[in-house]
Scaffold this motif. Structure first.
Motif, PDB file in Angstrom:
ATOM      1  N   SER A  46       0.452  -1.232  -0.134  1.00 62.04           N
ATOM      2  CA  SER A  46      -0.215   0.221  -0.317  1.00 62.04           C
ATOM      3  C   SER A  46       0.688   1.546  -0.199  1.00 62.04           C
ATOM      4  N   THR A  47       0.316   2.004  -0.852  1.00 62.47           N
ATOM      5  CA  THR A  47       0.877   3.335  -0.547  1.00 62.47           C
ATOM      6  C   THR A  47      -0.353   4.726  -0.740  1.00 62.47           C
ATOM      7  N   GLY A  48      -0.503   5.823  -0.441  1.00 62.19           N
ATOM      8  CA  GLY A  48      -1.334   6.582   0.218  1.00 62.19           C
ATOM      9  C   GLY A  48      -2.415   7.031  -1.378  1.00 62.19           C
ATOM     10  N   LYS A  49      -1.610   6.719  -1.954  1.00 62.99           N
ATOM     11  CA  LYS A  49      -2.193   6.206  -3.603  1.00 62.99           C
ATOM     12  C   LYS A  49      -2.932   5.059  -4.099  1.00 62.99           C
ATOM     13  N   ALA A  50      -1.914   3.847  -3.875  1.00 62.13           N
ATOM     14  CA  ALA A  50      -2.532   2.934  -4.684  1.00 62.13           C
ATOM     15  C   ALA A  50      -2.242   1.939  -3.480  1.00 62.13           C
ATOM     16  N   HIS A  51      -2.928   0.653  -3.932  1.00 62.28           N
ATOM     17  CA  HIS A  51      -2.324  -0.614  -3.219  1.00 62.28           C
ATOM     18  C   HIS A  51      -1.579  -1.681  -4.567  1.00 62.28           C
ATOM     19  N   ILE A  52      -1.150  -2.647  -4.899  1.00 64.50           N
ATOM     20  CA  ILE A  52      -0.293  -3.590  -4.916  1.00 64.50           C
ATOM     21  C   ILE A  52      -0.933  -5.181  -4.472  1.00 64.50           C
ATOM     22  N   LEU A  53      -0.976  -5.884  -5.375  1.00 62.39           N
ATOM     23  CA  LEU A  53      -1.072  -7.338  -5.415  1.00 62.39           C
ATOM     24  C   LEU A  53      -0.171  -7.745  -6.220  1.00 62.39           C
ATOM     25  N   LYS A  54       1.089  -8.118  -5.351  1.00 59.62           N
ATOM     26  CA  LYS A  54       1.972  -9.356  -6.441  1.00 59.62           C
ATOM     27  C   LYS A  54       1.767 -10.944  -5.892  1.00 59.62           C
ATOM     28  N   ALA A  55       1.648 -11.675  -6.750  1.00 65.10           N
ATOM     29  CA  ALA A  55       1.816 -13.074  -6.013  1.00 65.10           C
ATOM     30  C   ALA A  55       3.356 -13.387  -5.987  1.00 65.10           C
ATOM     31  N   GLN A  56       3.021 -15.281  -5.680  1.00 61.45           N
ATOM     32  CA  GLN A  56       4.301 -15.602  -5.285  1.00 61.45           C
ATOM     33  C   GLN A  56       4.977 -15.997  -7.391  1.00 61.45           C
ATOM     34  N   ASP A  57       4.451 -15.395  -8.025  1.00 63.90           N
ATOM     35  CA  ASP A  57       5.673 -15.713  -9.193  1.00 63.90           C
ATOM     36  C   ASP A  57       5.769 -14.684  -9.411  1.00 63.90           C
ATOM     37  N   GLY A  58       6.090 -13.378  -8.602  1.00 61.75           N
ATOM     38  CA  GLY A  58       6.182 -11.760  -9.282  1.00 61.75           C
ATOM     39  C   GLY A  58       4.883 -11.089 -10.025  1.00 61.75           C
ATOM     40  N   THR A  59       4.194 -11.487 -10.283  1.00 55.57           N
ATOM     41  CA  THR A  59       2.795 -10.971 -11.413  1.00 55.57           C
ATOM     42  C   THR A  59       2.825 -10.540 -10.093  1.00 55.57           C
ATOM     43  N   THR A  60       2.509  -8.817 -10.857  1.00 53.25           N
ATOM     44  CA  THR A  60       1.846  -7.686 -10.274  1.00 53.25           C
ATOM     45  C   THR A  60       0.687  -7.223 -10.352  1.00 53.25           C
ATOM     46  N   LEU A  61       0.122  -6.186  -9.991  1.00 54.26           N
ATOM     47  CA  LEU A  61      -1.144  -5.340 -10.757  1.00 54.26           C
ATOM     48  C   LEU A  61      -1.643  -4.512  -9.493  1.00 54.26           C
ATOM     49  N   GLY A  62      -1.645  -3.348  -9.743  1.00 49.03           N
ATOM     50  CA  GLY A  62      -1.595  -1.853  -9.387  1.00 49.03           C
ATOM     51  C   GLY A  62      -2.602  -1.852  -9.704  1.00 49.03           C
ATOM     52  N   PHE A  63      -3.414  -1.228  -8.651  1.00 50.52           N
ATOM     53  CA  PHE A  63      -4.949   0.267  -8.978  1.00 50.52           C
ATOM     54  C   PHE A  63      -5.140   1.457  -7.857  1.00 50.52           C
ATOM     55  N   MET A  64      -5.717   2.231  -8.291  1.00 45.85           N
ATOM     56  CA  MET A  64      -5.264   2.987  -7.276  1.00 45.85           C
ATOM     57  C   MET A  64      -6.407   3.247  -5.449  1.00 45.85           C
ATOM     58  N   ARG A  65      -6.428   3.323  -4.730  1.00 45.43           N
ATOM     59  CA  ARG A  65      -6.483   3.395  -3.466  1.00 45.43           C
ATOM     60  C   ARG A  65      -7.630   4.369  -3.688  1.00 45.43           C
ATOM     61  N   SER A  66      -8.919   4.314  -3.388  1.00 43.33           N
ATOM     62  CA  SER A  66      -9.629   5.437  -3.548  1.00 43.33           C
ATOM     63  C   SER A  66      -9.449   6.646  -2.121  1.00 43.33           C
ATOM     64  N   GLN A  67      -9.911   7.461  -3.091  1.00 45.93           N
ATOM     65  CA  GLN A  67      -9.856   8.959  -1.959  1.00 45.93           C
ATOM     66  C   GLN A  67     -10.813   9.290  -0.769  1.00 45.93           C
ATOM     67  N   HIS A  68     -11.846   8.941  -1.328  1.00 51.14           N
ATOM     68  CA  HIS A  68     -12.977   8.910  -0.571  1.00 51.14           C
ATOM     69  C   HIS A  68     -12.873   7.863   0.348  1.00 51.14           C
ATOM     70  N   ASN A  69     -14.001   8.035   1.942  1.00 46.42           N
ATOM     71  CA  ASN A  69     -13.550   7.664   3.231  1.00 46.42           C
ATOM     72  C   ASN A  69     -15.050   6.928   3.453  1.00 46.42           C
ATOM     73  N   PHE A  70     -14.896   5.858   3.125  1.00 46.21           N
ATOM     74  CA  PHE A  70     -16.181   5.164   4.371  1.00 46.21           C
ATOM     75  C   PHE A  70     -16.592   5.194   5.267  1.00 46.21           C
ATOM     76  N   GLN A  71     -18.337   5.163   5.103  1.00 44.47           N
ATOM     77  CA  GLN A  71     -18.335   5.714   6.812  1.00 44.47           C
ATOM     78  C   GLN A  71     -17.647   5.346   7.943  1.00 44.47           C
ATOM     79  N   ASN A  72     -17.853   5.464   9.119  1.00 41.89           N
ATOM     80  CA  ASN A  72     -17.317   5.086   9.758  1.00 41.89           C
ATOM     81  C   ASN A  72     -18.607   4.287  10.658  1.00 41.89           C
ATOM     82  N   LEU A  73     -18.825   2.787  11.229  1.00 42.41           N
ATOM     83  CA  LEU A  73     -19.870   2.166  11.375  1.00 42.41           C
ATOM     84  C   LEU A  73     -19.764   2.473  13.091  1.00 42.41           C
ATOM     85  N   PRO A  74     -21.237   2.126  13.800  1.00 41.11           N
ATOM     86  CA  PRO A  74     -20.982   2.056  15.534  1.00 41.11           C
ATOM     87  C   PRO A  74     -20.461   1.072  15.560  1.00 41.11           C
TER      88      PRO A  74
END
Length: 190
Positions: free
Chosen positions: A159-187
């Motif tokens: 993770s970074t402030g802007k993205a999440h990166i998934l990395k498999a054991q074989d080295g394959t990598t997939l990155g996607f933007m981290r949502s900048q919107h905040n999910f509502q806090n639940l009780p």
């Protein structure tokens, strides 16, 4: 041939459709203004202009620096993450223009959560403890394909402030933007 320097954003699918519409064998002019808006045209034909409103290019991750600066958040079985995302997907809102904070699944406090403002889904797993993860609905298909391709492996989540990166054991990598919107806090009782 480029003149000047700058940044712009165009949805990849739209860019490919525009290039295909202009046709092979032609030179394509691409112009961007300071706001990231893009005009595509075929050289020598002033009537063949396509205009695309741009998004602020500074909000998009620079993948080379994101990958190198990302920190390992958690290692999870791909099958677990895939199963949970598939189970929670129906509860993610698709109204991204009205409520973008609801158009995502979130993992925090050991729970994966999603709501479309009518229904709420919460999945608990000890494996989620210590993980801060957000995935927008539009990223579900690519992430699920990645996880399906590696379902017998563990995946590392960086993770970074802007993205999440998934990395498999074989080295394959997939990155996607981290949502900048905040999910509502639940009780807490949820």
């Amino acid at each position: 041939k480029a003149t000047g320097s700058g940044m712009f954003t165009v949805e990849g699918k739209r860019l490919i459709q525009a290039i295909n519409a202009i046709g092979d064998g032609f030179t394509i002019n691409l112009e961007a203004d300071e706001k990231g808006n893009v005009t595509l045209s075929r050289e020598g034909n002033a009537k063949s202009k396509l205009n695309y409103p741009g998004l602020d290019p500074t909000t998009f991750p620079d993948w080379a620096s994101e990958v190198s600066s990302a920190t390992l958040s958690k290692k999870l079985p791909a099958k677990l993450l895939m199963s949970c995302l598939n189970a929670i997907k129906p509860y993610v809102s698709d109204e991204d223009t009205k409520r973008p904070e609801l158009c995502q699944a979130v993992i925090k406090d050991g729970k994966m959560m999603a709501t479309d403002a009518y229904s709420l889904a919460i999945l608990r797993s000890a494996e989620f403890e210590g993980l801060d993860f957000k995935i927008q609905l539009k990223d579900f298909p690519n992430v699920l394909k990645f996880l399906k391709a590696h379902e017998t492996q563990d995946v590392e989540i960086f993770s970074t402030g802007k993205a999440h990166i998934l990395k498999a054991q074989d080295g394959t990598t997939l990155g996607f933007m981290r949502s900048q919107h905040n999910f509502q806090n639940l009780p807490p009782h949820f």
